[in-house]
Design a protein around this motif. Structure first.
Motif, short mmCIF file in Angstrom:
data_model
loop_
_atom_site.label_atom_id
_atom_site.label_comp_id
_atom_site.label_asym_id
_atom_site.label_seq_id
_atom_site.Cartn_x
_atom_site.Cartn_y
_atom_site.Cartn_z
N ARG A 65 0.86 -1.19 0.00
CA ARG A 65 0.00 0.00 0.00
C ARG A 65 0.89 1.24 0.00
O ARG A 65 1.89 1.28 0.70
CB ARG A 65 -0.91 0.00 1.23
CG ARG A 65 -1.96 -1.08 1.20
CD ARG A 65 -2.97 -0.84 2.31
NE ARG A 65 -3.99 -1.87 2.33
CZ ARG A 65 -5.12 -1.81 1.65
NH1 ARG A 65 -5.38 -0.80 0.88
NH2 ARG A 65 -5.99 -2.79 1.74
N THR A 66 0.51 2.23 -0.78
CA THR A 66 1.31 3.46 -0.83
C THR A 66 1.18 4.25 0.46
O THR A 66 2.12 4.92 0.88
CB THR A 66 0.89 4.33 -2.04
OG1 THR A 66 -0.51 4.57 -1.95
CG2 THR A 66 1.23 3.65 -3.34
N SER A 67 0.03 4.16 1.11
CA SER A 67 -0.19 4.91 2.35
C SER A 67 0.53 4.29 3.54
O SER A 67 0.89 5.00 4.48
CB SER A 67 -1.69 5.01 2.65
OG SER A 67 -2.23 3.71 2.80
N ASP A 68 0.75 2.99 3.54
CA ASP A 68 1.44 2.31 4.63
C ASP A 68 2.23 1.16 4.03
O ASP A 68 1.69 0.08 3.76
CB ASP A 68 0.43 1.80 5.67
CG ASP A 68 1.10 1.17 6.88
OD1 ASP A 68 2.34 0.97 6.86
OD2 ASP A 68 0.39 0.88 7.86
N ARG A 69 3.52 1.37 3.81
CA ARG A 69 4.36 0.38 3.12
C ARG A 69 4.49 -0.94 3.89
O ARG A 69 4.94 -1.92 3.34
CB ARG A 69 5.76 0.97 2.88
CG ARG A 69 5.77 2.26 2.11
CD ARG A 69 5.70 2.15 0.63
NE ARG A 69 6.71 1.28 0.07
CZ ARG A 69 6.52 0.58 -1.03
NH1 ARG A 69 5.39 0.65 -1.68
NH2 ARG A 69 7.47 -0.19 -1.51
#
Length: 137
Positions: free
Chosen positions: A46-50
């Motif tokens: 996820r780009t928001s939470d790697r």
């Protein structure tokens, strides 16, 4: 199939999927690796939470779910006297009632000893398979 079925509503992270299908996240990780290796799911960061992976069905995964659903329909006889829908609903309620994280060494019910006046046989004498054998302490 249970993991694939859990993804039919859309992508989830591993923890959400584990909660949805009532398994531990660590156990699900091994299943997801096999499903990914066979091309039935993808896992992307996820780009928001790697730290989190988005788990999603591929086209092959969608096809596998549809094939399994059709096989289930084909497996049940078309007999109006058999309450397959009722049975399925009752089994679904039972599975959903099992609390996540339940101690799997605890039997959820007691055998009906009171009916016969004696304890039922255990182990292979009762027709149990090896993995169902009671633990010896």
């Amino acid at each position: 199939m249970i993991a694939l079925e859990g993804l039919t509503g859309g992508p989830l992270n591993q923890e959400q999927l584990a909660d949805a299908i009532r398994v531990q996240s660590q156990t699900l990780g091994r299943v997801l690796t096999r499903l990914e290796n066979t091309g039935l799911i993808t896992r992307t960061r996820r780009t928001s939470d790697r730290r989190q992976l988005k788990v999603e069905l591929t086209d092959a995964g969608v096809a596998a779910v549809e094939a399994a659903r059709q096989a289930e329909v084909n497996a049940y006889p078309d007999d109006p006297d058999i309450g397959w829908n009722v049975l399925r609903k009752e089994l679904t309620k039972f599975v959903r009632a099992v609390p996540p994280g339940r101690d799997t060494d605890v039997v959820p019910f007691a055998p009906p000893e009171h009916r016969t006046g004696h304890r039922p046989q255990a182990g292979r004498a009762a027709g149990m398979r090896g993995w169902e054998q009671p633990r010896q302490n």
